[in-house]
Design an enzyme around this catalytic site. Structure first.
Site, mmCIF file in Angstrom:
data_model
loop_
_atom_site.group_PDB
_atom_site.id
_atom_site.type_symbol
_atom_site.label_atom_id
_atom_site.label_comp_id
_atom_site.label_asym_id
_atom_site.label_seq_id
_atom_site.Cartn_x
_atom_site.Cartn_y
_atom_site.Cartn_z
ATOM 1 N N ASP A 1 35.193 39.880 49.786
ATOM 2 C CA ASP A 1 35.691 41.240 49.606
ATOM 3 C C ASP A 1 35.626 42.014 50.927
ATOM 4 O O ASP A 1 34.656 41.896 51.674
ATOM 5 C CB ASP A 1 34.827 41.927 48.537
ATOM 6 C CG ASP A 1 35.354 43.273 48.110
ATOM 7 O OD1 ASP A 1 36.516 43.343 47.666
ATOM 8 O OD2 ASP A 1 34.602 44.254 48.216
ATOM 9 N N HIS B 1 44.244 42.281 41.476
ATOM 10 C CA HIS B 1 43.632 43.291 40.610
ATOM 11 C C HIS B 1 43.710 44.699 41.202
ATOM 12 O O HIS B 1 43.429 45.674 40.494
ATOM 13 C CB HIS B 1 42.178 42.931 40.346
ATOM 14 C CG HIS B 1 41.346 42.868 41.598
ATOM 15 N ND1 HIS B 1 41.536 41.912 42.569
ATOM 16 C CD2 HIS B 1 40.344 43.656 42.043
ATOM 17 C CE1 HIS B 1 40.680 42.108 43.557
ATOM 18 N NE2 HIS B 1 39.951 43.167 43.270
ATOM 19 N N ASP B 2 44.068 44.817 42.480
ATOM 20 C CA ASP B 2 44.154 46.134 43.121
ATOM 21 C C ASP B 2 45.590 46.628 43.293
ATOM 22 O O ASP B 2 45.790 47.765 43.720
ATOM 23 C CB ASP B 2 43.507 46.081 44.514
ATOM 24 C CG ASP B 2 41.989 45.992 44.457
ATOM 25 O OD1 ASP B 2 41.403 46.510 43.494
ATOM 26 O OD2 ASP B 2 41.401 45.395 45.379
ATOM 27 N N ASP C 1 34.113 35.457 43.813
ATOM 28 C CA ASP C 1 34.243 36.673 44.603
ATOM 29 C C ASP C 1 32.879 37.000 45.207
ATOM 30 O O ASP C 1 31.886 37.124 44.493
ATOM 31 C CB ASP C 1 34.704 37.826 43.704
ATOM 32 C CG ASP C 1 35.718 38.721 44.375
ATOM 33 O OD1 ASP C 1 35.484 39.090 45.531
ATOM 34 O OD2 ASP C 1 36.741 39.046 43.755
#
Length: 541
Positions: A205, A330-331, A103
């Site tokens: 990201d 994860h969101d 990431d």
């Protein structure tokens, strides 16, 4: 019918598996997952059948947003281990033919990053322009009306220098100024640092937010906003996101990747398809290999809606673009919580048979659900900033459920987030040898996908569904083909049976059912789909 390009690289053929490192495996008894823990589970991932792991951030960080506030881009947070642990993980993964994707968080740093500490020290500091500083508005308030994704203004006043700095997320996450060539050079060097250590790619990201309007104009109000929606959606991101100049930055990143062998870049981008496609770039100036396609995460779980969306996506893909799909991350809430366990099996078959690169989220392969988090155990800053509105992300970040032992085989102590109430029944050990389990389904799907090029790199053709009322309303069907081999995928989104006519498609043999109980059965004129069932049929040639 879509066509496949002549050659296929690992990231086109393979399946990506996202690991949230805090929650995968704790090796040292502190209740938090780490790199050695991930290393200890690599054989599980090989057995599952995935091709690459994507690790959410593992860099040094104050953890205001659990690693998305980076204080040092070129090291590992002690919570997760050391650079030596990371190198060992990459080496172990590569020995198993697993790729490693990191990431990369380029939009913002931590306010504890040395760059920002310098930047805020004075207006004439050499790194002042590495971040986005503006004078107050005439009334002394924020420079404009931009909003933070985590609630409130996107501007924070700094009394030391009498200016505001921009933070599209927490105030502890100041935005970098990507219009500054020094920032560009420093961040491209960060990419090279990890590529030189053997990293196979990056998930970038909030790629679409990296450049902001040079004039810092006010965003217009959003006429569609309603209470309960994300707080930042009160305004349209006309000037704070998806600016034309961002494509120059993404193209720079791509050139760095292309100077190495077979490396790749996935972009986190929440945009409508017509704008998303621009992030592929052009053949002369390519950008992201895979701009993330979040449709299956965000759409209503409806066969007709999803069929239309697949068609729209395929139609808009540029000739040099490769598709991708994802069910969760994860969101976002877990797929089993969004659509129920029965349809989660159908969703798994959809994800792993659509044309393009699939990304799985850890734990989905055993049907993990969102876990209710008691108020005193909440960790997510989003939930703390905007409590009680359902925006918290802790429920989908809970520890992996490995077995029925006290802490689910994740740790020897209480984990950083609570375990699911049903972890003693829903875990890898319980499902590993259960012939009809969710884990067995994922393993079978991944096996057939890998063994049949039609299901990984083949062409895609939508099928007009004919049959009874349920079939016409609730069945999604398509054909994948490569090298003369054809597979029909038929998915029943309804909780009652459907009869699908095959007279215009042809006869075949069931290769796999989501119920895992009728492989090898011949089908001819009609296909009987049970409630919540999907099938893959090898069509006769």
């Amino acid at each position: 019918m879509t066509k496949q390009p002549a050659g296929h690289l690992w990231w086109q053929r393979g399946v990506i598996y996202q690991i949230y490192p805090r929650s995968f495996q704790d090796s040292n008894g502190d209740g938090v997952g780490d790199l050695r823990g991930i290393r200890s589970r690599l054989d599980y991932l090989v057995d599952l059948g995935i091709d690459a792991i994507w690790l959410s951030p593992i860099f040094p960080s104050p953890m205001a947003d659990f690693g998305y506030d980076v204080a040092d881009y070129c090291d590992i947070h002690p919570l997760f281990g050391t650079l030596a642990d990371f190198d060992a993980l990459v080496a172990d993964a590569h020995r198993r033919n697993l790729k490693v994707i990191l990431d990369f968080v380029p939009n913002h740093t931590s306010d504890q990053h040395p760059w920002f500490i310098e930047s805020r020290s004075s207006r004439d500091n050499p790194k002042r322009d590495w971040y986005i500083w503006r004078d107050p508005a005439p009334d002394g308030g924020p420079p404009n009306n931009w909003l933070s994704y985590f609630g409130g203004s996107a501007w924070e006043y700094d009394a030391t220098t009498g200016q505001y700095y921009l933070h599209l997320f927490l105030k502890e996450q100041p935005d970098l100024n990507w219009r500054n060539p020094q920032v560009q050079a420093a961040m491209l060097d960060v990419m090279r640092f990890w590529l030189d250590r053997g990293v196979d790619g990056f998930r970038v990201d909030v790629m679409w937010l990296m450049i902001k309007d040079a004039e810092f104009r006010d965003n217009p109000p959003n006429p569609a906003w309603k209470p309960g929606m994300m707080p930042h959606m009160r305004i349209l991101e006309t000037w704070s996101a998806d600016q034309p100049e961002v494509h120059q930055i993404v193209a720079m990143m791509r050139r760095v990747l292309d100077s190495y062998d077979e490396r790749m870049m996935v972009g986190e981008i929440y945009l409508p398809y017509d704008r998303l496609m621009h992030y592929y770039g052009t053949p002369e100036s390519p950008e992201a290999h895979l701009p993330f396609n979040f449709a299956l995460v965000l759409l209503p779980w409806d066969a007709h809606t999803i069929a239309q969306t697949i068609a729209a996506y395929e139609a808009l893909l540029p000739p040099h673009g490769w598709p991708n799909w994802v069910l969760g991350n994860h969101d976002q809430p877990r797929i089993a919580s969004r659509v129920g366990e029965a349809q989660a099996r159908v969703a798994a078959m959809l994800l792993l048979t659509l044309r393009g690169t699939p990304t799985m989220y850890y734990g989905d392969e055993i049907g993990m659900r969102n876990v209710p988090i008691p108020p005193d155990r909440v960790q997510d800053p989003f939930e703390k900033n905007v409590p009680g509105e359902g925006h918290g992300r802790d429920p989908q970040r809970t520890p992996m459920q490995w077995d029925a032992s006290e802490y689910a085989g994740f740790s020897k102590v209480q984990p950083w987030l609570p375990l699911a109430d049903d972890y003693r029944q829903r875990n890898v050990a319980a499902q590993r040898n259960a012939p009809h389990s969710m884990l067995s389904l994922y393993r079978r799907l991944l096996t057939v996908r890998r063994s049949e090029p039609a299901l990984s790199i083949g062409s895609y053709q939508a099928i007009a569904v004919e049959g009874d009322d349920t079939a016409r309303r609730s069945v999604l069907a398509f054909v994948r083909e490569a090298n003369g081999c054809r597979f029909l995928v038929a998915l029943n989104f309804a909780s009652h049976p459907a009869r699908l006519s095959l007279t215009t498609i042809g006869e075949g043999t069931i290769a796999l059912s989501t119920h895992l109980d009728r492989g090898g059965s011949a089908v001819q004129d009609d296909l009987e789909l049970r409630a919540d069932e999907g099938v893959i049929i090898a069509l006769a040639t």
